[in-house]
Each structure stands twice: as structure tokens, then as C-alpha cells.
Design a protein around this motif. Structure first.
Motif, PDB file in Angstrom:
ATOM      1  N   THR A  68       0.803  -1.220   0.000  1.00  0.00           N
ATOM      2  CA  THR A  68       0.000   0.000   0.000  1.00  0.00           C
ATOM      3  C   THR A  68       0.839   1.274   0.000  1.00  0.00           C
ATOM      4  OG1 THR A  68      -0.202  -0.052   2.405  1.00  0.00           O
ATOM      5  CG2 THR A  68      -1.955  -1.100   1.135  1.00  0.00           C
ATOM      6  N   ARG A 124      -6.591  -2.088 -12.594  1.00  0.00           N
ATOM      7  CA  ARG A 124      -6.082  -2.853 -11.464  1.00  0.00           C
ATOM      8  C   ARG A 124      -6.767  -2.500 -10.154  1.00  0.00           C
ATOM      9  NH1 ARG A 124       0.498  -2.518 -12.147  1.00  0.00           N
ATOM     10  NH2 ARG A 124       0.691  -3.941 -13.915  1.00  0.00           N
ATOM     11  N   ILE A 125      -7.608  -1.511 -10.162  1.00  0.00           N
ATOM     12  CA  ILE A 125      -8.212  -1.080  -8.903  1.00  0.00           C
ATOM     13  C   ILE A 125      -9.623  -0.576  -9.147  1.00  0.00           C
ATOM     14  CG2 ILE A 125      -7.283   1.276  -9.075  1.00  0.00           C
ATOM     15  CD1 ILE A 125      -6.876   1.163  -5.971  1.00  0.00           C
ATOM     16  N   THR A 126     -10.501  -0.832  -8.201  1.00  0.00           N
ATOM     17  CA  THR A 126     -11.836  -0.251  -8.252  1.00  0.00           C
ATOM     18  C   THR A 126     -12.362  -0.132  -6.838  1.00  0.00           C
ATOM     19  OG1 THR A 126     -14.026  -0.380  -9.270  1.00  0.00           O
ATOM     20  CG2 THR A 126     -13.061  -2.458  -8.541  1.00  0.00           C
ATOM     21  N   GLU A 127     -13.237   0.867  -6.672  1.00  0.00           N
ATOM     22  CA  GLU A 127     -13.837   1.069  -5.357  1.00  0.00           C
ATOM     23  C   GLU A 127     -15.117   0.254  -5.269  1.00  0.00           C
ATOM     24  OE1 GLU A 127     -13.745   5.157  -3.283  1.00  0.00           O
ATOM     25  OE2 GLU A 127     -15.734   4.959  -4.117  1.00  0.00           O
ATOM     26  N   THR A 128     -15.365  -0.306  -4.096  1.00  0.00           N
ATOM     27  CA  THR A 128     -16.610  -1.031  -3.838  1.00  0.00           C
ATOM     28  C   THR A 128     -17.189  -0.461  -2.553  1.00  0.00           C
ATOM     29  OG1 THR A 128     -15.422  -2.717  -2.593  1.00  0.00           O
ATOM     30  CG2 THR A 128     -15.749  -3.139  -4.947  1.00  0.00           C
ATOM     31  N   PRO A 129     -18.418  -0.861  -2.171  1.00  0.00           N
ATOM     32  CA  PRO A 129     -18.955  -0.288  -0.932  1.00  0.00           C
ATOM     33  C   PRO A 129     -18.004  -0.502   0.254  1.00  0.00           C
ATOM     34  CG  PRO A 129     -20.683  -1.389  -2.138  1.00  0.00           C
ATOM     35  CD  PRO A 129     -19.406  -1.690  -2.863  1.00  0.00           C
ATOM     36  N   ALA A 130     -17.558   0.566   0.847  1.00  0.00           N
ATOM     37  CA  ALA A 130     -16.641   0.550   1.986  1.00  0.00           C
ATOM     38  C   ALA A 130     -15.378  -0.253   1.726  1.00  0.00           C
ATOM     39  CB  ALA A 130     -17.337   0.042   3.248  1.00  0.00           C
ATOM     40  N   VAL A 157     -12.057  -1.473  -1.372  1.00  0.00           N
ATOM     41  CA  VAL A 157     -11.303  -1.314  -2.606  1.00  0.00           C
ATOM     42  C   VAL A 157     -10.907  -2.713  -3.056  1.00  0.00           C
ATOM     43  CG1 VAL A 157      -9.121  -0.476  -3.569  1.00  0.00           C
ATOM     44  CG2 VAL A 157     -10.398   0.971  -1.981  1.00  0.00           C
ATOM     45  N   ASN A 205      -8.181  -4.569  -5.487  1.00  0.00           N
ATOM     46  CA  ASN A 205      -7.010  -4.353  -6.336  1.00  0.00           C
ATOM     47  C   ASN A 205      -6.523  -5.660  -6.920  1.00  0.00           C
ATOM     48  OD1 ASN A 205      -4.078  -5.216  -5.407  1.00  0.00           O
ATOM     49  ND2 ASN A 205      -5.312  -4.905  -3.567  1.00  0.00           N
ATOM     50  N   VAL A 262      -3.078  -5.844  -8.632  1.00  0.00           N
ATOM     51  CA  VAL A 262      -1.815  -5.360  -9.186  1.00  0.00           C
ATOM     52  C   VAL A 262      -1.005  -6.529  -9.744  1.00  0.00           C
ATOM     53  CG1 VAL A 262       0.385  -4.261  -8.602  1.00  0.00           C
ATOM     54  CG2 VAL A 262      -1.749  -3.323  -7.714  1.00  0.00           C
ATOM     55  N   PRO A 308     -12.554  -0.955   4.974  1.00  0.00           N
ATOM     56  CA  PRO A 308     -13.448  -1.190   6.112  1.00  0.00           C
ATOM     57  C   PRO A 308     -14.417  -2.360   5.918  1.00  0.00           C
ATOM     58  CG  PRO A 308     -13.305   1.147   5.626  1.00  0.00           C
ATOM     59  CD  PRO A 308     -12.545   0.453   4.548  1.00  0.00           C
ATOM     60  N   ALA A 354      -6.164   2.639   3.987  1.00  0.00           N
ATOM     61  CA  ALA A 354      -6.279   4.034   4.442  1.00  0.00           C
ATOM     62  C   ALA A 354      -5.143   4.902   3.902  1.00  0.00           C
ATOM     63  CB  ALA A 354      -6.298   4.096   5.970  1.00  0.00           C
ATOM     64  N   LEU A 356      -4.008   4.960   0.987  1.00  0.00           N
ATOM     65  CA  LEU A 356      -4.365   5.445  -0.343  1.00  0.00           C
ATOM     66  C   LEU A 356      -5.273   6.667  -0.252  1.00  0.00           C
ATOM     67  CD1 LEU A 356      -5.168   2.200  -2.381  1.00  0.00           C
ATOM     68  CD2 LEU A 356      -2.972   3.153  -1.776  1.00  0.00           C
ATOM     69  N   VAL A 357      -6.038   6.747   0.835  1.00  0.00           N
ATOM     70  CA  VAL A 357      -6.992   7.838   0.996  1.00  0.00           C
ATOM     71  C   VAL A 357      -6.306   9.037   1.636  1.00  0.00           C
ATOM     72  CG1 VAL A 357      -9.287   8.434   1.825  1.00  0.00           C
ATOM     73  CG2 VAL A 357      -8.699   6.025   1.429  1.00  0.00           C
ATOM     74  N   TRP A 383     -12.352   7.993  12.299  1.00  0.00           N
ATOM     75  CA  TRP A 383     -12.001   8.456  10.959  1.00  0.00           C
ATOM     76  C   TRP A 383     -12.966   9.556  10.583  1.00  0.00           C
ATOM     77  CZ3 TRP A 383      -8.417   7.752   7.252  1.00  0.00           C
ATOM     78  CH2 TRP A 383      -8.767   7.907   5.904  1.00  0.00           C
ATOM     79  N   ALA A 388     -16.477   6.201   5.556  1.00  0.00           N
ATOM     80  CA  ALA A 388     -15.802   4.908   5.560  1.00  0.00           C
ATOM     81  C   ALA A 388     -16.312   4.082   4.386  1.00  0.00           C
ATOM     82  CB  ALA A 388     -16.041   4.175   6.871  1.00  0.00           C
ATOM     83  N   ASP A 389     -17.206   4.661   3.615  1.00  0.00           N
ATOM     84  CA  ASP A 389     -17.775   3.941   2.478  1.00  0.00           C
ATOM     85  C   ASP A 389     -17.089   4.373   1.190  1.00  0.00           C
ATOM     86  OD1 ASP A 389     -19.332   2.645   0.643  1.00  0.00           O
ATOM     87  OD2 ASP A 389     -21.074   3.944   0.889  1.00  0.00           O
ATOM     88  N   LEU A 431     -14.151   5.735  -0.494  1.00  0.00           N
ATOM     89  CA  LEU A 431     -12.781   5.782  -0.008  1.00  0.00           C
ATOM     90  C   LEU A 431     -11.818   6.548  -0.904  1.00  0.00           C
ATOM     91  CD1 LEU A 431     -12.488   2.120   1.266  1.00  0.00           C
ATOM     92  CD2 LEU A 431     -12.744   4.172   2.633  1.00  0.00           C
ATOM     93  N   LEU A 432     -11.655   6.078  -2.103  1.00  0.00           N
ATOM     94  CA  LEU A 432     -10.546   6.556  -2.919  1.00  0.00           C
ATOM     95  C   LEU A 432     -10.724   8.012  -3.339  1.00  0.00           C
ATOM     96  CD1 LEU A 432     -10.042   3.443  -5.223  1.00  0.00           C
ATOM     97  CD2 LEU A 432      -8.687   4.116  -3.235  1.00  0.00           C
ATOM     98  N   ARG A 433      -9.584   8.686  -3.434  1.00  0.00           N
ATOM     99  CA  ARG A 433      -9.581  10.023  -4.013  1.00  0.00           C
ATOM    100  C   ARG A 433      -9.873   9.916  -5.510  1.00  0.00           C
ATOM    101  NH1 ARG A 433      -6.714  14.092  -1.031  1.00  0.00           N
ATOM    102  NH2 ARG A 433      -6.278  13.268   1.034  1.00  0.00           N
ATOM    103  N   ARG A 444     -20.543   8.032  -7.608  1.00  0.00           N
ATOM    104  CA  ARG A 444     -20.795   8.452  -6.231  1.00  0.00           C
ATOM    105  C   ARG A 444     -19.869   9.575  -5.797  1.00  0.00           C
ATOM    106  NH1 ARG A 444     -20.349   3.986  -2.010  1.00  0.00           N
ATOM    107  NH2 ARG A 444     -18.333   3.666  -2.967  1.00  0.00           N
ATOM    108  N   ARG A 480      -7.911   4.107 -13.815  1.00  0.00           N
ATOM    109  CA  ARG A 480      -8.384   4.038 -12.435  1.00  0.00           C
ATOM    110  C   ARG A 480      -7.183   4.092 -11.501  1.00  0.00           C
ATOM    111  NH1 ARG A 480     -13.654   1.807 -11.601  1.00  0.00           N
ATOM    112  NH2 ARG A 480     -14.739   1.678 -13.595  1.00  0.00           N
ATOM    113  N   CYS A 496      -3.301   5.499  -5.030  1.00  0.00           N
ATOM    114  CA  CYS A 496      -2.673   6.511  -4.183  1.00  0.00           C
ATOM    115  C   CYS A 496      -2.443   7.838  -4.901  1.00  0.00           C
ATOM    116  CB  CYS A 496      -1.360   5.982  -3.621  1.00  0.00           C
ATOM    117  SG  CYS A 496      -0.066   5.719  -4.858  1.00  0.00           S
ATOM    118  N   CYS A 532      -1.270   0.948  -9.226  1.00  0.00           N
ATOM    119  CA  CYS A 532      -2.560   0.469  -9.740  1.00  0.00           C
ATOM    120  C   CYS A 532      -2.888   1.065 -11.113  1.00  0.00           C
ATOM    121  CB  CYS A 532      -3.671   0.811  -8.750  1.00  0.00           C
ATOM    122  SG  CYS A 532      -3.659  -0.252  -7.295  1.00  0.00           S
TER     123      CYS A 532
END
Lengths: 307, 341
Positions: free
Chosen positions: A24, A60-66, A68, A70, A72, A219, A268, A270-271, B67, B71-72, B74-76, B100, B300, B303, B310
Motif C-alpha cells: 500500500t 487494477r483497482i476499483t472502489e466497492t462499498p466501503a 477497494v 485491487n 496489481v 473497512p 487508508a 491510499l486515501v 475516521w 468509511a464507504d 474511499l478513494l480520491r 458516487r 483508475r 494513491c 494500480c
């Protein structure tokens, strides 16, 4: 009085129990402008393999509910680049470096351990037997007790460094794998790696990730990870490093109370690139507010009051 | 210098086609940002730990032990810088509400705060920009083109987002940064004047260089309203527009328009951004014409700072390529090195 935050993992003295989760923060350098690496318990760097790996096709990456997902695919420059270029650069950060290794065969794990034995600047090895994103090796080892034991035994035979086995949650009973790893000589266990997962792109009617499958983190997986740490704590004696969706100190405390002596912050980062420092600071704040003199008093404390 | 900051919303307005322009007060970013760079934006209202200024305090990142932020979600989100005003210390982001994250961002009101990380990535680097005397320009109106020193900027759809900034900077003439370095030999053969940078055209100064390079902008869109995403018409550039439905400008693709135009008004360099299909067609056109250029790519992203690897794209030749990071090695890459799927 300031609470004691130092912990001992397999003979490794860490100034606090907060680590970065492998993969990460890359090899740490990119994070240095945003995160005081010397304030971490340890820096766990991205998994290296014997030969450089190109990794998986994008996305290589996607967001899902709460969470991520990946995939890679262990892209890395290989162990020789780590030894020649990366480790010497990391020396300036004044933080213990834990090197994560993965092989396609048990023999490759042994050769990696041998290659890194005696190399300056390495505090411990983390044996990644649980990456869900590579077809050969990786997760195959971590889902079979016998193969887990063989890999851990071979790594132990080839290194004088503390050996941490990183376990997969994608198993029927994590206690059996934990016992196999500890029985083969693992000095500590990291858990959990990501959960095997996938997303379908409905517009294009095909899997979203280039690799089809990926690893779910964040999470969303935290309750699964806390449960795994709880179970492993009751099954084995070796110290545990808990991880899975830790965003803040409160989350880290769940893992510690479930039995983790250290924790790792992953998604976290990454955010918020400063997240790991915030977790460490929040833990100190909690100890001070609660009048707890030593973080070690909390390790596994939930087992003593419930369950 | 890259920084992470809670930037104040100065204005936030709809432009066209579901897109918005967000103006943020971020002086450090405004000073540093170059065209083609991006900001990594937290859309959930969360903030950051504040290193290196010290441990987080209550009410910022950590409220007690929790936090702050969703928490749902997340990514920038990596969003292009549409423009920057170095004097006023503002940066403008142009984005489309697609999911979203951007829907949450769209709710931000004037006076609110948005946590941004940036400027990130390698931006556009047409030859001579941003340092050194511009070597193109020489637009002689009415009598054709002298020397054919001309840059084409080609954008499709929301791909214009990072291109307006580039077009404005190039067409604004010699920027402060771009004044000649007195310690370096003058490219036009005039001896350097140590320690002193005279005005262009002033006695004893270097010869007057074109006040502004010739910039041709080719903007493509599906329909006419989408052309309003960027205000190229306010810039001293030659603007060529194309729409898929023919509702304004050339009816057809912007790449066709580009090809038709450069046949009789040649260009020397192409900076482009847009959907993959458009860039791929443009790559073919550039190869045919033997023209150099650069493309801004999208992928996509995790970081945004080059660590998680990624956001990969294929860079090299079709026979020999490697995955490179869009966020840190790009997002702008040499056109001929992008290997298409």
C-alpha cells in the motif's frame, strides 16, 4: 506520564505497534513527504519476487462499498533491485524495514530468503503466501496447511531474520493454517491478506478488472479480519499482526483487543497518506485518556472480558 | 512542490453536459501547478492527518479515535486542473459527475472545504515550454505561416479539461518562468548578458521573439453544448471545432478535422487529451504525418503518488513495452510510446 507503546514482535523491538501493510505504500519513499516514516513501528514494503514482475493488465483497482479491490499482480522490480537500489535508499528513514517475499514455488521462497539473509537494512521477512492476484503460487500456498508449513520451514532454514507468515482469509478455517505456520517455525503471523473478490462492469457486460479477480480490502473486510485475529489468538502462541480496513486508532484497538500485538494500516494510506501516523497518534491519545501505562496490557484483552 | 490541503471553495458552477467547474483557493498549488498535472481530490468531505505539521488534532482528521470522512466512499478522484491563477492563488478543476464520488463533490458549496493532494504527475511539455525562449510562433497574419512553428492542441469531450490551461499558457506568450536564462547561450545566437534579463526588443536585449506562439486548438464533442466545457474562444488561438452530430463546427470526429486542417496549415507538435478511441485514432494520424506529440492518459487510480502501481498503462513499442504509472510517470506520455490494447 506517557504510556509505553513499544512492542516486541518475534524479537523485533518496535517503537509502536503501527506498521504499513505490504503493497500500500510501495517501498515507502513516495510517502515520505506526507508521512513521518520514522514514526512508524515498521515499514512493510511491497512484495518482491526473484525476478522482476510486470503485473496484471489494467484496470487494477476499483472502489466497492466501503472497500477497494485491487489486482496489481505483484508488480515489482525484483529482489536484486531491492538489494542494490531500494534498501540503501531506505536507510535514511530510520525505520525498521520488513521485506515481503513471494515465490511461484516453495524453492523460490527459499532462494529469496537465502538471498536476503545478511543483507543490511532488513529487520524481518514477511512471507506472502496469500496474494490472491497471481495465478501461480501465492495464495495456493496459503490455503493448504501442508504447503504453508513447507514454505515457512524452507524460509526459516534459509534466514536468520525473524519470519512473519502472512495468512489468507480465503480458507475454510484460519486456525488450521495459523497452526501450520506457527508449527513450522513462523515467529509471528500477519493476518489478513485481501479477500478474493470481483466486480462486473454492467455497461460493458464483462469483468471490470483486467485480472478478473482481485483482493478486497478496506473497512468492508474489517469484521472478517478481527474475527480471524480473534481465532488465531486462541489457536497459537506466536505474536499476531492484525490488519484489514484499519482507518483510525479506534479500528486498530479492535485488532489489539482481539489479540494483535501490532497492526498494519493499508487501504487508508491510499486515501490519506498520513493515516498511519494518525493511527499511532490516536493510540497514544487513547492510552493517555484511559490511564493505561502500556499498550501491551490491551493485547487480547477482549478475550479476558468476554467471548 | 506537492502539498495536501483543505482548500476553500471559491466558486462551483455547472458548465455543460453534466460537468462542473470548481474553483479552489490553494495558493501553493496554484503557484506550482503546470498544465497537464492533476489534483487527487477527496470527495467525501474527509481531511488528512496534517503531517509534517504534527500530530492530528481533534476536529480535523481524528475526532477522538475515529475516521473523519466516509468509511464507504474511499478513494480520491484524480481530476484535471482546468486553469490556475497564480496571482489570486486559485486553481480550477473541471469534472463530470459520473458516480458516487463526483456526485458528492458536486454538492460542495462556496465557502466549504475540499481536501486536495497535488499538483501531481508530469504535465505537458511541448518543446521549449515552460523554460527557454519559445521556438515556435511567427504567425504572420494574412500571409500564411512563416517557418511553420505551430502547436496543435487536440481535445475530445472532457479531454479538454487539462488543455485549456496549456492553451492559455502557450498563447499568453513568454511567461515569467520562460524568460531566457542569462547563464545559458541564447538560442538565437545573441550573446548572453550575465546577471541581467533585459526586456524583449529593448536596446541591448535579445531580439524580439514572437509575443505569442501560434496555437491551434482542435476541440471535439458529441454535441454543441459540450463545446462550452472550455472557453477556448477567449484565448488568442485558432479554434477549430467538431461535433459528432454536426450541431456546431465540423460534422465528424475531431481527428478527421485535425487531419483535414493540418494538410494546408501544418503544425510541429501535438498535445492531446480525450477518450481512448480518439487518442488511438490520433496516434495513427500522427504516425502517418510523422508528427511528434504527447497524450494525457487516464486510468483508475489508487494513491496518486506512484506507490501502489494500480494505474498502469503500456509504454514502449508494440514489441517491447512495460507498465508505467499514469499518476507518477504520466499522465502525459510521448504519443508514439503509448501502446494501445
Amino acid at each position: 506520564m506517557k504510556a509505553k507503546t513499544a512492542v516486541d514482535i518475534a524479537g523485533l523491538k518496535l517503537k509502536n505497534p503501527v506498521l504499513t501493510a505490504s503493497g500500500t505504500v510501495g517501498f515507502g519513499e513516495e510517502y515520505a513527504p506526507y508521512l513521518d516514516l520514522s514514526g512508524l513501528g515498521a515499514l512493510v514494503v511491497k512484495t518482491v519476487t526473484l525476478k522482476p514482475r510486470a503485473g496484471n493488465p489494467p484496470p487494477r483497482i476499483t472502489e466497492t462499498p466501503a472497500g477497494v479491490i485491487n489486482a496489481v499482480g505483484l508488480q515489482n522490480p525484483g529482489v536484486e533491485a531491492l538489494v542494490a537500489d531500494i534498501l540503501p535508499r531506505l536507510a535514511r528513514f530510520d525505520v525498521p524495514v520488513i521485506v515481503s517475499i513471494a515465490g511461484e514455488t516453495a524453492g523460490e521462497y527459499a532462494r529469496l530468503a537465502g538471498r536476503l539473509d545478511g543483507v543490511p537494512g532488513i529487520a524481518a521477512l514477511e512471507v506472502n503466501i496469500s496474494c490472491p492476484n497471481v495465478k501461480a503460487g501465492g495464495i495456493a500456498f496459503g490455503t493448504e496447511p501442508a504447503m504453508t508449513a513447507e514454505v515457512v520451514r524452507l524460509v526459516k532454514e534459509n534466514t536468520a531474520l525473524p519470519v512473519i507468515a502472512k495468512l489468507s482469509p480465503n480458507v475454510t478455517d484460519i486456525r488450521i493454517i495459523a497452526l501450520a505456520a506457527a508449527g513450522a517455525g513462523a515467529d509471528a503471523l500477519s493476518l489478513i491478506n485481501t479477500l478474493s473478490a470481483m466486480v462486473i462492469d454492467v455497461e460493458r457486460r464483462r469483468p471490470l478488472l483486467g485480472n478478473v479477480f482481485g483482493g478486497l480490502s478496506g473497512p468492508a473486510v474489517r469484521p472478517v479480519a478481527v474475527r480471524a485475529v480473534w481465532q488465531a489468538y486462541r489457536a497459537v502462541e506466536v505474536p499476531l499482526i492484525g490488519m484489514g480496513g484499519i482507518m483510525a486508532a479506534r479500528d486498530a484497538l479492535e485488532f489489539i483487543l482481539a489479540g494483535a500485538r501490532a497492526v498494519a494500516v493499508g487501504t487508508a494510506n491510499l486515501v490519506d497518506p498520513g493515516a498511519a501516523a494518525a493511527v499511532a497518534a490516536g493510540l497514544e491519545q487513547y492510552l493517555a485518556e484511559q490511564g493505561i501505562g502500556d499498550v501491551n496490557e490491551l493485547v487480547g484483552a477482549a478475550h479476558r472480558t468476554g467471548g | 512542490m506537492t502539498c495536501i490541503t483543505d482548500a476553500k471553495v471559491i466558486s462551483h458552477r455547472r458548465v455543460a453536459a453534466g460537468c462542473r467547474r470548481l474553483v479552489l483557493a490553494a495558493p501553493d498549488i496554484a503557484r506550482a501547478v503546470k498544465p497537464g498535472q492533476f489534483l487527487h481530490v477527496r470527495c467525501d468531505g474527509g481531511t488528512h492527518a496534517g503531517y509534517p505539521r504534527g500530530a492530528p488534532t481533534r476536529g480535523t482528521h481524528v475526532s477522538g479515535l475515529g475516521w473523519v470522512g466516509s468509511a464507504d466512499l474511499l478513494l480520491r478522484r484524480p481530476l484535471s486542473v482546468y486553469d490556475a491563477d497564480r496571482e489570486r492563488g486559485t486553481v480550477t478543476i473541471l469534472y463530470r459527475v459520473v458516480g458516487r464520488g463526483t456526485a458528492l463533490l458536486a454538492e460542495k458549496r462556496t465557502g466549504g472545504r475540499v481536501n486536495v493532494l497535488g499538483p501531481l504527475g508530469r504535465g505537458f511539455e511541448p518543446p521549449g515550454y515552460p523554460r527557454g525562449v519559445p521556438t515556435w510562433g511567427t504567425h504572420v497574419s494574412g500571409s500564411g505561416w512563416v517557418g511553420h512553428r505551430r502547436v496543435a492542441i487536440v481535445g475530445g469531450g472532457l479531454g479538454v479539461a487539462p488543455l485549456f490551461f496549456l492553451a492559455r499558457e502557450l498563447s499568453a506568450g513568454v511567461s515569467e518562468d520562460a524568460r531566457p536564462d542569462p547563464t545559458r547561450p541564447d538560442p538565437l545566437g545573441v550573446p548572453a548578458l550575465a546577471g541581467r534579463v533585459p526586456r524583449a526588443g529593448a536596446p541591448g536585449g535579445y531580439p524580439r521573439v514572437p509575443a505569442r506562439p501560434a496555437v491551434a486548438v482542435f476541440q471535439g464533442a458529441r454535441t454543441a453544448p459540450e463545446l462550452d466545457l472550455a472557453d477556448f474562444s477567449v484565448l488568442p488561438v485558432d479554434l477549430f471545432t467538431a461535433t459528432d452530430d454536426g450541431s456546431r463546427g465540423y460534422a465528424g470526429s475531431v481527428v478527421e478535422l485535425f487531419l483535414d486542417t493540418v494538410c494546408h496549415e501544418p503544425v510541429d507538435w501535438v498535445s492531446a487529451a480525450g477518450p481512448p478511441g480518439m487518442l488511438r485514432a490520433l496516434a495513427g494520424a500522427l504516425q502517418t504525418l510523422g508528427l511528434p506529440g504527447e497524450f494525457s492518459l487516464e486510468e483508475r487510480m489508487g494513491c496518486g503518488i506512484g506507490a501502489c502501481v494500480c494505474c498502469s498503462c503500456r509504454i514502449g513499442t508494440p514489441e517491447r513495452w512495460e507498465y508505467r504509472r499514469v499518476c507518477a510517470d504520466g499522465p502525459v506520455f510521448p504519443a508514439r510510446e503509448v501502446v494501445w490494447e
